[in-house]
Scaffold this motif. Structure first.
Motif, PDB file in Angstrom:
ATOM      1  N   MET A 154       0.821  -1.210   0.000  1.00 33.09           N
ATOM      2  CA  MET A 154       0.000   0.000   0.000  1.00 33.09           C
ATOM      3  C   MET A 154       0.860   1.266   0.000  1.00 33.09           C
ATOM      4  O   MET A 154       0.510   2.263  -0.629  1.00 33.09           O
ATOM      5  CB  MET A 154      -0.936  -0.006   1.206  1.00 33.09           C
ATOM      6  N   ALA A 155       1.986   1.229   0.696  1.00 30.40           N
ATOM      7  CA  ALA A 155       2.885   2.382   0.715  1.00 30.40           C
ATOM      8  C   ALA A 155       3.412   2.671  -0.694  1.00 30.40           C
ATOM      9  O   ALA A 155       3.537   3.836  -1.103  1.00 30.40           O
ATOM     10  CB  ALA A 155       4.035   2.141   1.678  1.00 30.40           C
ATOM     11  N   GLY A 156       3.700   1.609  -1.438  1.00 29.03           N
ATOM     12  CA  GLY A 156       4.154   1.771  -2.813  1.00 29.03           C
ATOM     13  C   GLY A 156       3.083   2.387  -3.693  1.00 29.03           C
ATOM     14  O   GLY A 156       3.365   3.276  -4.503  1.00 29.03           O
ATOM     15  N   LEU A 157       1.837   1.921  -3.513  1.00 26.07           N
ATOM     16  CA  LEU A 157       0.734   2.479  -4.283  1.00 26.07           C
ATOM     17  C   LEU A 157       0.509   3.951  -3.944  1.00 26.07           C
ATOM     18  O   LEU A 157       0.270   4.783  -4.834  1.00 26.07           O
ATOM     19  CB  LEU A 157      -0.563   1.699  -4.015  1.00 26.07           C
ATOM     20  N   MET A 158       0.587   4.282  -2.662  1.00 20.90           N
ATOM     21  CA  MET A 158       0.370   5.664  -2.240  1.00 20.90           C
ATOM     22  C   MET A 158       1.458   6.587  -2.793  1.00 20.90           C
ATOM     23  O   MET A 158       1.179   7.715  -3.204  1.00 20.90           O
ATOM     24  CB  MET A 158       0.332   5.750  -0.714  1.00 20.90           C
ATOM     25  N   ALA A 159       2.691   6.104  -2.812  1.00 21.11           N
ATOM     26  CA  ALA A 159       3.791   6.900  -3.361  1.00 21.11           C
ATOM     27  C   ALA A 159       3.585   7.134  -4.859  1.00 21.11           C
ATOM     28  O   ALA A 159       3.815   8.247  -5.366  1.00 21.11           O
ATOM     29  CB  ALA A 159       5.121   6.194  -3.115  1.00 21.11           C
ATOM     30  N   GLU A 160       3.144   6.088  -5.552  1.00 22.98           N
ATOM     31  CA  GLU A 160       2.886   6.208  -6.984  1.00 22.98           C
ATOM     32  C   GLU A 160       1.722   7.161  -7.240  1.00 22.98           C
ATOM     33  O   GLU A 160       1.765   7.988  -8.163  1.00 22.98           O
ATOM     34  CB  GLU A 160       2.575   4.822  -7.569  1.00 22.98           C
ATOM     35  N   ILE A 201       1.666  10.706  -9.385  1.00 23.33           N
ATOM     36  CA  ILE A 201       0.701  10.970 -10.454  1.00 23.33           C
ATOM     37  C   ILE A 201      -0.019  12.292 -10.213  1.00 23.33           C
ATOM     38  O   ILE A 201      -0.174  13.107 -11.124  1.00 23.33           O
ATOM     39  CB  ILE A 201      -0.313   9.812 -10.568  1.00 23.33           C
ATOM     40  N   GLU A 202      -0.428  12.529  -8.971  1.00 24.20           N
ATOM     41  CA  GLU A 202      -1.132  13.767  -8.651  1.00 24.20           C
ATOM     42  C   GLU A 202      -0.223  14.986  -8.804  1.00 24.20           C
ATOM     43  O   GLU A 202      -0.660  16.044  -9.255  1.00 24.20           O
ATOM     44  CB  GLU A 202      -1.706  13.699  -7.236  1.00 24.20           C
ATOM     45  N   ASP A 203       1.040  14.841  -8.425  1.00 23.45           N
ATOM     46  CA  ASP A 203       1.997  15.938  -8.609  1.00 23.45           C
ATOM     47  C   ASP A 203       2.184  16.259 -10.090  1.00 23.45           C
ATOM     48  O   ASP A 203       2.236  17.431 -10.489  1.00 23.45           O
ATOM     49  CB  ASP A 203       3.345  15.583  -7.986  1.00 23.45           C
ATOM     50  N   ASP A 204       2.267  15.200 -10.907  1.00 24.03           N
ATOM     51  CA  ASP A 204       2.432  15.394 -12.347  1.00 24.03           C
ATOM     52  C   ASP A 204       1.177  16.029 -12.955  1.00 24.03           C
ATOM     53  O   ASP A 204       1.270  16.893 -13.845  1.00 24.03           O
ATOM     54  CB  ASP A 204       2.722  14.061 -13.035  1.00 24.03           C
ATOM     55  N   ARG A 205       0.001  15.601 -12.465  1.00 25.38           N
ATOM     56  CA  ARG A 205      -1.257  16.178 -12.953  1.00 25.38           C
ATOM     57  C   ARG A 205      -1.327  17.672 -12.621  1.00 25.38           C
ATOM     58  O   ARG A 205      -1.705  18.496 -13.452  1.00 25.38           O
ATOM     59  CB  ARG A 205      -2.450  15.453 -12.341  1.00 25.38           C
ATOM     60  N   GLU A 206      -0.944  18.014 -11.390  1.00 23.47           N
ATOM     61  CA  GLU A 206      -0.984  19.410 -10.970  1.00 23.47           C
ATOM     62  C   GLU A 206      -0.058  20.267 -11.825  1.00 23.47           C
ATOM     63  O   GLU A 206      -0.418  21.387 -12.213  1.00 23.47           O
ATOM     64  CB  GLU A 206      -0.587  19.517  -9.496  1.00 23.47           C
ATOM     65  N   ALA A 207       1.117  19.753 -12.135  1.00 21.45           N
ATOM     66  CA  ALA A 207       2.064  20.495 -12.966  1.00 21.45           C
ATOM     67  C   ALA A 207       1.491  20.737 -14.359  1.00 21.45           C
ATOM     68  O   ALA A 207       1.641  21.834 -14.930  1.00 21.45           O
ATOM     69  CB  ALA A 207       3.381  19.737 -13.063  1.00 21.45           C
ATOM     70  N   LEU A 236     -11.120  28.127 -15.954  1.00 21.17           N
ATOM     71  CA  LEU A 236     -11.842  28.238 -14.679  1.00 21.17           C
ATOM     72  C   LEU A 236     -12.027  26.865 -14.058  1.00 21.17           C
ATOM     73  O   LEU A 236     -11.840  26.685 -12.844  1.00 21.17           O
ATOM     74  CB  LEU A 236     -13.197  28.912 -14.896  1.00 21.17           C
ATOM     75  N   ASP A 237     -12.365  25.878 -14.880  1.00 16.25           N
ATOM     76  CA  ASP A 237     -12.514  24.516 -14.363  1.00 16.25           C
ATOM     77  C   ASP A 237     -11.170  23.928 -13.952  1.00 16.25           C
ATOM     78  O   ASP A 237     -11.107  23.100 -13.040  1.00 16.25           O
ATOM     79  CB  ASP A 237     -13.205  23.627 -15.407  1.00 16.25           C
ATOM     80  N   VAL A 238     -10.105  24.359 -14.604  1.00 17.77           N
ATOM     81  CA  VAL A 238      -8.771  23.929 -14.193  1.00 17.77           C
ATOM     82  C   VAL A 238      -8.450  24.480 -12.809  1.00 17.77           C
ATOM     83  O   VAL A 238      -7.891  23.777 -11.960  1.00 17.77           O
ATOM     84  CB  VAL A 238      -7.719  24.372 -15.230  1.00 17.77           C
ATOM     85  N   VAL A 239      -8.791  25.749 -12.562  1.00 20.58           N
ATOM     86  CA  VAL A 239      -8.597  26.331 -11.229  1.00 20.58           C
ATOM     87  C   VAL A 239      -9.352  25.512 -10.185  1.00 20.58           C
ATOM     88  O   VAL A 239      -8.831  25.232  -9.099  1.00 20.58           O
ATOM     89  CB  VAL A 239      -9.065  27.803 -11.199  1.00 20.58           C
ATOM     90  N   LYS A 240     -10.572  25.094 -10.507  1.00 18.55           N
ATOM     91  CA  LYS A 240     -11.373  24.294  -9.579  1.00 18.55           C
ATOM     92  C   LYS A 240     -10.717  22.938  -9.325  1.00 18.55           C
ATOM     93  O   LYS A 240     -10.728  22.436  -8.199  1.00 18.55           O
ATOM     94  CB  LYS A 240     -12.783  24.104 -10.132  1.00 18.55           C
ATOM     95  N   GLN A 241     -10.159  22.350 -10.383  1.00 17.32           N
ATOM     96  CA  GLN A 241      -9.468  21.067 -10.205  1.00 17.32           C
ATOM     97  C   GLN A 241      -8.252  21.223  -9.301  1.00 17.32           C
ATOM     98  O   GLN A 241      -7.989  20.379  -8.439  1.00 17.32           O
ATOM     99  CB  GLN A 241      -9.040  20.508 -11.565  1.00 17.32           C
ATOM    100  N   LEU A 242      -7.505  22.301  -9.506  1.00 20.86           N
ATOM    101  CA  LEU A 242      -6.334  22.552  -8.672  1.00 20.86           C
ATOM    102  C   LEU A 242      -6.743  22.779  -7.223  1.00 20.86           C
ATOM    103  O   LEU A 242      -6.019  22.412  -6.292  1.00 20.86           O
ATOM    104  CB  LEU A 242      -5.564  23.761  -9.195  1.00 20.86           C
ATOM    105  N   ALA A 243      -7.901  23.381  -7.022  1.00 21.86           N
ATOM    106  CA  ALA A 243      -8.371  23.693  -5.671  1.00 21.86           C
ATOM    107  C   ALA A 243      -8.775  22.447  -4.903  1.00 21.86           C
ATOM    108  O   ALA A 243      -8.561  22.353  -3.689  1.00 21.86           O
ATOM    109  CB  ALA A 243      -9.544  24.664  -5.737  1.00 21.86           C
ATOM    110  N   GLY A 244      -9.368  21.464  -5.587  1.00 19.47           N
ATOM    111  CA  GLY A 244      -9.831  20.255  -4.909  1.00 19.47           C
ATOM    112  C   GLY A 244     -11.103  20.504  -4.118  1.00 19.47           C
ATOM    113  O   GLY A 244     -11.735  21.561  -4.211  1.00 19.47           O
ATOM    114  N   SER A 245     -11.481  19.536  -3.310  1.00 18.40           N
ATOM    115  CA  SER A 245     -12.750  19.604  -2.573  1.00 18.40           C
ATOM    116  C   SER A 245     -12.665  20.442  -1.313  1.00 18.40           C
ATOM    117  O   SER A 245     -13.690  20.837  -0.752  1.00 18.40           O
ATOM    118  CB  SER A 245     -13.222  18.192  -2.214  1.00 18.40           C
ATOM    119  N   THR A 246     -11.451  20.701  -0.829  1.00 21.07           N
ATOM    120  CA  THR A 246     -11.278  21.547   0.357  1.00 21.07           C
ATOM    121  C   THR A 246     -10.247  22.634   0.044  1.00 21.07           C
ATOM    122  O   THR A 246      -9.105  22.558   0.469  1.00 21.07           O
ATOM    123  CB  THR A 246     -10.829  20.717   1.577  1.00 21.07           C
TER     124      THR A 246
END
Length: 375
Positions: free
Chosen positions: A157-163, A167-173, A189-199
């Motif tokens: 699970m630690a390996g999956l979480m690191a991966e 992926i999320e870091d690459d998506r954000e970039a 505008l929708d990209v800004v919302k994606q970068l913001a996330g749910s919180t």
């Protein structure tokens, strides 16, 4: 006064309330009734749904929008449709002036969308994210394809979480790369919302929002999101927690102000929320450790009007022995809207002076934070 000078004033309302007409022409395989296409979007703060039956794969939608708006078109094949098929039966489009073509030889999932600058930008964004989306899909397949024992293995699970984190870091970039080049696009505008996330964190998200063109910021969707960000600002760390009053299960009004002088955790949850119920043991542990040390919890439930008994049963079953309030209005809960809640569980830790000092403390983080504050 010259009569000619009146003309611009008389015409002004027409420009202010101008509507852009759009037409969507779809061709998805050779499907016919009972297969239907559903168009879903938000207008004036309300969800709108339109439908059209398919005839040899063809369907049409038409309407008007005040400014380009993101929407989803989904196919419904009728009852008994396998879940994997149903999950891959939608495509995102932007409702904008002119003709929009949605086409695929087989499924909506593989459809191309053409027509208008925003749909072109959205296609570019999808291409940009294609690799990270494929990597994420492979990661999910790896998890669900693992045996129950493997899913419980900490190293696996630690390996999956690191991966997943990579992926999320690459998506954000990639999202930031797109945003930098498309500040005049409504897709941004929708990209800004994606970068913001749910919180969202106001200090992080608002600067991204201000990068958008004035046209996008002042659009209907832009103004709504700016209003939402202002609510986020009002409940940011360091702000004074907005006051509220809501009824407890017996119908007695409870005010946040009545807890002044104590550390208070405002906990947003619901009986129907699986992640909330999973987190409750950690909240109970923290409460039992510090309830005699100037700390308490105020639970705000997003249960529904016909589910009061389920709310009370969850309180009892999970041993949530602190004060609870709710207006049983689901996502329209007045306090949840005041605190800009769009996902649960969420919580706010308030100090004795009523200031927000922490947010969304999970697991051992809550106990650790309280141990730093309360001795």
């Amino acid at each position: 006064m010259k009569k000619g000078l009146l003309l611009p004033a008389l015409l002004l309302p027409a420009f202010v309330h101008a509507q852009d007409a759009y037409t969507i022409k779809g061709k998805i395989g050779t499907h016919s009734e009972p297969v239907k296409a559903y168009l879903m979007y938000v207008a004036d703060g309300k969800r709108v749904t339109d439908s059209a039956a398919l005839n040899n794969g063809e369907f049409t939608f038409s309407g008007t929008v005040k400014s380009p708006a993101s929407a989803t078109i989904a196919l419904s094949y009728g009852p008994g449709t396998p879940r994997p098929i149903a999950q891959k039966s939608s495509v995102s489009v932007y409702l904008e002036k002119g003709e929009i073509l949605v086409q695929s030889k087989d499924s909506m999932h593989n459809a191309t969308v053409k027509g208008g600058p925003n749909n072109a930008d959205n296609a570019e964004l999808n291409t940009l994210l294609k690799d990270v989306n494929a990597r994420n899909g492979a990661l999910m397949a790896k998890y669900y394809g693992a045996s129950p024992d493997m899913q419980k293995d900490s190293t696996f699970m630690a390996g999956l979480m690191a991966e997943s984190k990579q992926i999320e870091d690459d998506r954000e970039a990639l999202l930031k790369q797109f945003l930098a080049k498309h500040t005049k696009s409504f897709v941004a505008l929708d990209v800004v919302k994606q970068l913001a996330g749910s919180t969202p964190d106001y200090a992080t998200v608002y600067p991204q929002f201000t990068k958008l063109s004035s046209e996008v910021q002042n659009s209907e969707a832009g103004k709504q999101y700016n209003d939402y960000l202002n609510k986020i600002k009002a409940v940011s760390i360091g702000a004074t927690a907005p006051e509220f009053v809501q009824n407890d299960p017996e119908g007695k009004p409870v005010s946040l102000a009545s807890f002044r002088g104590k550390y208070v955790l405002i906990d947003f949850w619901a009986s129907w929320c699986g992640p909330c119920r999973a987190e409750n043991p950690n909240v109970v542990k923290a409460y039992n450790n510090y309830k005699d040390k100037n700390f308490t919890i105020l639970g705000v439930s997003l249960d529904q009007s016909n589910a009061k008994e389920k709310w009370l049963k969850a309180i009892s079953d999970d041993n949530l022995t602190w004060t609870h309030v709710s207006d049983l209005a689901f996502w329209d809960n007045a306090v949840a809207k005041q605190y800009a809640i769009r996902s649960i569980p969420q919580n706010f830790l308030i100090d004795p002076q009523g200031k927000i000092i922490a947010k969304n403390l999970r697991g051992e983080e809550l106990d650790k934070k309280l141990s730093e504050l309360i001795h």
